[in-house]
Design a protein around this motif. Structure first.
Motif, PDB file in Angstrom:
ATOM      1  N   ASP A 111       0.819  -1.222   0.000  1.00  0.00           N
ATOM      2  CA  ASP A 111       0.000   0.000   0.000  1.00  0.00           C
ATOM      3  C   ASP A 111       0.852   1.271   0.000  1.00  0.00           C
ATOM      4  O   ASP A 111       0.320   2.379   0.018  1.00  0.00           O
ATOM      5  CB  ASP A 111      -0.981   0.001   1.190  1.00  0.00           C
ATOM      6  N   HIS A 112       2.176   1.090  -0.002  1.00  0.00           N
ATOM      7  CA  HIS A 112       3.087   2.237  -0.071  1.00  0.00           C
ATOM      8  C   HIS A 112       3.930   2.199  -1.344  1.00  0.00           C
ATOM      9  O   HIS A 112       4.165   3.229  -1.969  1.00  0.00           O
ATOM     10  CB  HIS A 112       3.986   2.277   1.170  1.00  0.00           C
TER      11      HIS A 112
ATOM     12  N   ASP B  80       4.039   4.252   8.312  1.00  0.00           N
ATOM     13  CA  ASP B  80       3.197   3.361   9.129  1.00  0.00           C
ATOM     14  C   ASP B  80       3.778   3.165  10.525  1.00  0.00           C
ATOM     15  O   ASP B  80       3.489   2.162  11.203  1.00  0.00           O
ATOM     16  CB  ASP B  80       3.060   1.988   8.453  1.00  0.00           C
TER      17      ASP B  80
ATOM     18  N   HIS C 117       0.302   4.958  10.152  1.00  0.00           N
ATOM     19  CA  HIS C 117      -0.467   3.749   9.840  1.00  0.00           C
ATOM     20  C   HIS C 117      -1.961   4.035   9.636  1.00  0.00           C
ATOM     21  O   HIS C 117      -2.824   3.362  10.200  1.00  0.00           O
ATOM     22  CB  HIS C 117      -0.262   2.690  10.928  1.00  0.00           C
ATOM     23  N   HIS C 118      -2.238   5.041   8.804  1.00  0.00           N
ATOM     24  CA  HIS C 118      -3.603   5.292   8.341  1.00  0.00           C
ATOM     25  C   HIS C 118      -4.588   5.596   9.475  1.00  0.00           C
ATOM     26  O   HIS C 118      -5.784   5.341   9.355  1.00  0.00           O
ATOM     27  CB  HIS C 118      -4.108   4.115   7.488  1.00  0.00           C
TER      28      HIS C 118
HETATM   29 ZN   LIG Z   1       0.312   1.301   5.200  1.00  0.00          ZN
END
Ligand SMILES: [Zn+2]
Length: 284
Positions: free
Chosen positions: A94-95, A187, A212-213
């Protein structure tokens, strides 16, 4: 092709955005007027993707979301001709997923990594794309300074010895421009945050990109007290399967009186600053 910082500064207007607390710029800023635009892309699900664009037409991309994140298309729409500094905060999909196509389509000057690894095909493809790009590669460590034209970003995390967790080894950067500063945390979770607070490194920042979102495993109370942000931003898609941002994190920020913006709720978020004040524009 002439790059237009104005395009970035007016991104929210470009997207038909509402502009809480401000008006979208209607004329290009003078290139001699120092300004920085930080765009938090809406990369969907849980994922990070942040573009820092400066008045000197220098560009830093921090993460690129997943493979289909649309970051390449966004960079093209913004007429970004090259990425001077590309930061992959951690080796999770996701990065780094969206960075693979960035590396294949946009010239990249430097790549900064945590140095941590992953066992996925996505990570292998990412490393292949980094090596094919011929960019300079650096492992970021606390006290490293990343130059972006006249600006510089201080690496605050990771430091040796690395943690077991890829998240805690995330590259975290503090970017200062005049009186306005940004802390980008990848994150990073409570363990790394605790080490940073203990280390005494300067964490104060006007704008905090939540770790981390917006997970409850990040943004520990001592860390938040050390950063003392005026505004917090999380990157997580609406209705993502992880429940990001977690209510505990939002409650902590609410108790501290820190307003929160998030890509899931606000879409693309653009923060522009002249080093004295800042303005936040959102897609919705
Ligand atoms: Zn992430």
């Amino acid at each position: 092709m002439k790059v237009s910082l104005w395009l970035l500064l007016g991104l929210a207007a470009l997207l038909g955005a509402c502009t809480p607390g401000g008006v979208a710029p209607t004329s290009p800023p003078s290139s001699t007027q120092p300004q920085v635009a930080v765009t938090f892309f809406d990369v969907g699900e849980s994922g990070d993707g942040i573009l820092v664009a400066t008045w000197e037409e220098k560009y830093m991309l921090i993460d690129g979301g997943r493979r289909n994140s649309g970051v390449v298309g966004a960079l093209q729409a913004l007429q970004v001709p090259r990425i001077d500094v590309l930061v992959a905060t951690n080796p999770d999909a996701d990065h780094i997923g969206g960075l693979i196509d960035v590396l294949k389509t946009v010239p990249v000057g430097e790549v900064w990594l945590s140095g941590d690894t992953n066992t996925t095909i996505t990570f292998e493809d990412f490393l292949d794309a980094v090596s094919a790009s011929q960019a300079e590669v650096h492992a970021a460590r606390q006290e490293d300074v990343i130059r972006l034209g006249s600006l510089s970003a201080q690496v605050v995390n990771p430091s040796e010895p690395l943690f077991q967790s890829r998240n805690d080894n995330s590259v975290a950067l503090r970017l200062e421009f005049g009186q306005v500063s940004f802390l980008f945390t990848g994150d990073m979770e409570a363990k790394a945050e605790g080490r940073l607070v203990q280390s005494g490194v300067n964490l104060r920042a006007t704008i905090l990109k939540l770790g981390h979102h917006g997970s409850r495993t990040s943004t520990s109370a001592p860390f938040l007290a050390a950063v003392q942000p005026e505004v917090a931003v999380y990157q997580a898609g609406a209705d993502n399967r992880y429940g990001h941002p977690h209510p505990e994190t939002l409650a902590l920020l609410a108790a501290a009186g820190v307003p929160v913006y998030g890509t899931g709720r606000n879409g693309v978020i653009v923060i522009t600053t002249d080093g004295a004040g800042y303005r936040i524009e959102t897609e919705r």
